[in-house]
Scaffold this active site. Structure first.
Site, mmCIF file in Angstrom:
data_model
loop_
_atom_site.group_PDB
_atom_site.id
_atom_site.type_symbol
_atom_site.label_atom_id
_atom_site.label_comp_id
_atom_site.label_asym_id
_atom_site.label_seq_id
_atom_site.Cartn_x
_atom_site.Cartn_y
_atom_site.Cartn_z
ATOM 1 N N TYR A 1 0.969 -1.199 0.020
ATOM 2 C CA TYR A 1 0.043 -0.021 0.169
ATOM 3 C C TYR A 1 0.944 1.110 -0.109
ATOM 4 C CZ TYR A 1 -3.808 3.149 1.667
ATOM 5 O OH TYR A 1 -4.687 4.355 1.776
HETATM 6 N N1 LIG Z 1 -9.933 5.901 4.765
HETATM 7 C C1 LIG Z 1 -8.657 6.209 5.114
HETATM 8 O O1 LIG Z 1 -8.335 6.373 6.217
HETATM 9 C C2 LIG Z 1 -7.756 6.776 3.901
HETATM 10 C C3 LIG Z 1 -6.508 7.175 4.321
HETATM 11 C C4 LIG Z 1 -5.738 7.335 3.225
HETATM 12 C C5 LIG Z 1 -6.162 7.069 2.051
HETATM 13 N N2 LIG Z 1 -7.388 6.622 1.820
HETATM 14 C C6 LIG Z 1 -7.696 6.318 0.410
HETATM 15 O O2 LIG Z 1 -8.904 6.721 0.077
HETATM 16 C C7 LIG Z 1 -9.337 6.265 -1.063
HETATM 17 C C8 LIG Z 1 -10.973 5.874 -0.861
HETATM 18 O O3 LIG Z 1 -10.915 5.068 0.480
HETATM 19 P P1 LIG Z 1 -12.081 5.389 1.472
HETATM 20 O O4 LIG Z 1 -11.365 5.576 2.714
HETATM 21 O O5 LIG Z 1 -13.048 6.246 0.875
HETATM 22 O O6 LIG Z 1 -12.618 3.773 1.262
HETATM 23 P P2 LIG Z 1 -13.813 2.753 0.998
HETATM 24 O O7 LIG Z 1 -13.372 1.547 0.911
HETATM 25 O O8 LIG Z 1 -14.971 3.234 1.274
HETATM 26 O O9 LIG Z 1 -13.514 3.299 -0.670
HETATM 27 C C9 LIG Z 1 -12.992 2.690 -1.713
HETATM 28 C C10 LIG Z 1 -13.893 2.472 -2.958
HETATM 29 O O10 LIG Z 1 -13.000 2.026 -3.851
HETATM 30 C C11 LIG Z 1 -13.734 1.053 -4.645
HETATM 31 N N3 LIG Z 1 -12.865 0.019 -5.373
HETATM 32 C C12 LIG Z 1 -11.842 -0.649 -4.876
HETATM 33 N N4 LIG Z 1 -11.526 -1.330 -5.883
HETATM 34 C C13 LIG Z 1 -11.874 -0.889 -7.036
HETATM 35 C C14 LIG Z 1 -11.493 -1.241 -8.443
HETATM 36 N N5 LIG Z 1 -10.569 -2.405 -8.643
HETATM 37 N N6 LIG Z 1 -12.194 -0.337 -9.338
HETATM 38 C C15 LIG Z 1 -13.204 0.317 -8.902
HETATM 39 N N7 LIG Z 1 -13.579 0.545 -7.555
HETATM 40 C C16 LIG Z 1 -12.647 -0.221 -6.702
HETATM 41 C C17 LIG Z 1 -14.390 0.099 -3.687
HETATM 42 O O11 LIG Z 1 -15.544 -0.515 -3.978
HETATM 43 C C18 LIG Z 1 -14.631 1.359 -2.789
HETATM 44 O O12 LIG Z 1 -16.003 1.744 -2.798
HETATM 45 C C19 LIG Z 1 -8.676 5.016 -1.379
HETATM 46 O O13 LIG Z 1 -7.638 5.199 -2.287
HETATM 47 C C20 LIG Z 1 -7.739 4.799 -0.027
HETATM 48 O O14 LIG Z 1 -6.696 4.194 -0.207
HETATM 49 C C21 LIG Z 1 -8.232 6.463 2.856
#
Ligand SMILES: NC(=O)c1ccc[n+]([C@@H]2O[C@H](COP(=O)([O-])OP(=O)(O)OC[C@H]3O[C@@H](n4cnc5c(N)ncnc54)[C@H](O)[C@@H]3O)[C@@H](O)[C@H]2O)c1
Length: 254
Positions: free
Chosen positions: A156
């Site tokens: 990651y």
């Molecule tokens: N939540 C946190 O603390 C956090 C921190 C840093 C970065 N992020 C990043 O934020 C972004 C959004 O994550 P989130 O926290 O909203 O979580 P989340 O799991 O709610 O959202 C991620 C979304 O990506 C979709 N997804 C996964 N694989 C996919 C694919 N191959 N094609 C299309 N869609 C796909 C999932 O279905 C999900 O709806 C991500 O890139 C994550 O790495 C999140």
């Protein structure tokens, strides 16, 4: 006053079925954009689009796997067919697997890099040709682990570090096409991605590591994305925007 900063703009958001992506779809639609809600799970992206429709916004759901070039190509084509243009691409879809490199399989590494990093490459290269005539905005979601990893997040952290420098490359390569590209690095956000850390364990983690009290919500990140997508940020490109309650500011000793 109602925010119309994205009036007449067409926006694609990936990972739109939940968390930061869903909140951003609502924020963009609320600012007047037509929003294409893209994600792997059809039910959830349809749910986001339907909720926006009930609020009076304009949204369309497209099932998309960001790690698959044909799927991403269909997403961009569907957007142009329906709305005739593309102004903003928010590459936000992601997964967050754990493990040291000796703990994970090669296939796990590949899946993580394919979704988090290759997905940004695939969607951006499909979107840019539609933006070059009048300019556009690409936003990416990396994460603070892309700047400074925690232990046990090797794939990651590598993928998100790649997203940060890919952002800078896109910014430099297309600036003269009036295309801006920036990256958002959230800390710990209250989304389904973090469902394994909840309750008192989560509170203790935030208490010792996040200077600002409270929990970052998806809507907090969406507001940053909205501002970066709008003309208010017209001279900002190639930059990293950290939204982490102060975690990266220094060593915190509560
Ligand atoms: N939540 C946190 O603390 C956090 C921190 C840093 C970065 N992020 C990043 O934020 C972004 C959004 O994550 P989130 O926290 O909203 O979580 P989340 O799991 O709610 O959202 C991620 C979304 O990506 C979709 N997804 C996964 N694989 C996919 C694919 N191959 N094609 C299309 N869609 C796909 C999932 O279905 C999900 O709806 C991500 O890139 C994550 O790495 C999140």
């Amino acid at each position: 006053m109602t925010d119309r900063s994205l009036q007449e703009k067409v926006v694609i958001v990936t990972g739109a079925g939940s968390g930061i992506g869903a909140a951003s779809c609502h924020a963009f639609a609320g600012a007047g954009a037509s929003v294409v809600c893209a994600g792997r799970t059809l039910d959830s992206v349809q749910g986001t689009a339907a909720a926006i429709g009930h609020e009076g916004g304009n949204a369309h759901a497209v099932q998309t796997d960001v790690s698959d070039d044909d799927s991403v190509g269909s997403l961009v084509n569907a957007t142009i067919d329906r709305f005739g243009r593309l102004d903003v691409l928010f590459n936000n879809a992601g997964i967050s697997p754990s493990g040291r490199i000796t703990d994970i399989e090669v296939t796990d590494w590949e899946e993580c890099l394919d979704i988090n990093l290759k997905g940004v490459f695939l969607a951006s290269r499909r979107a840019i040709p539609h933006m070059r005539s009048r300019g556009g905005v690409i936003l990416n979601t990396a994460g603070t682990y892309g700047l400074r990893p925690s232990s046990g997040k090797a794939a990651y952290a590598a993928a998100k570090a790649g997203v940060i420098n890919l952002t800078r490359s896109i910014a430099l390569d297309y600036a003269r096409d009036n295309l801006r590209c920036n990256v958002i690095c959230p800390g710990f956000v209250d989304t389904p991605l973090n469902k394994t850390l909840s309750g008192p364990e989560r509170d203790a983690f935030l208490e010792r590591s996040q200077p600002l009290p409270g929990v970052i919500q998806a809507e907090d990140v969406a507001q940053l994305a909205l501002w970066l997508a709008s003309d208010a940020a017209r001279m900002i490109t190639g930059q990293v925007f950290i939204i982490d309650g102060g975690q990266q500011a220094g060593i915190f000793s509560p």
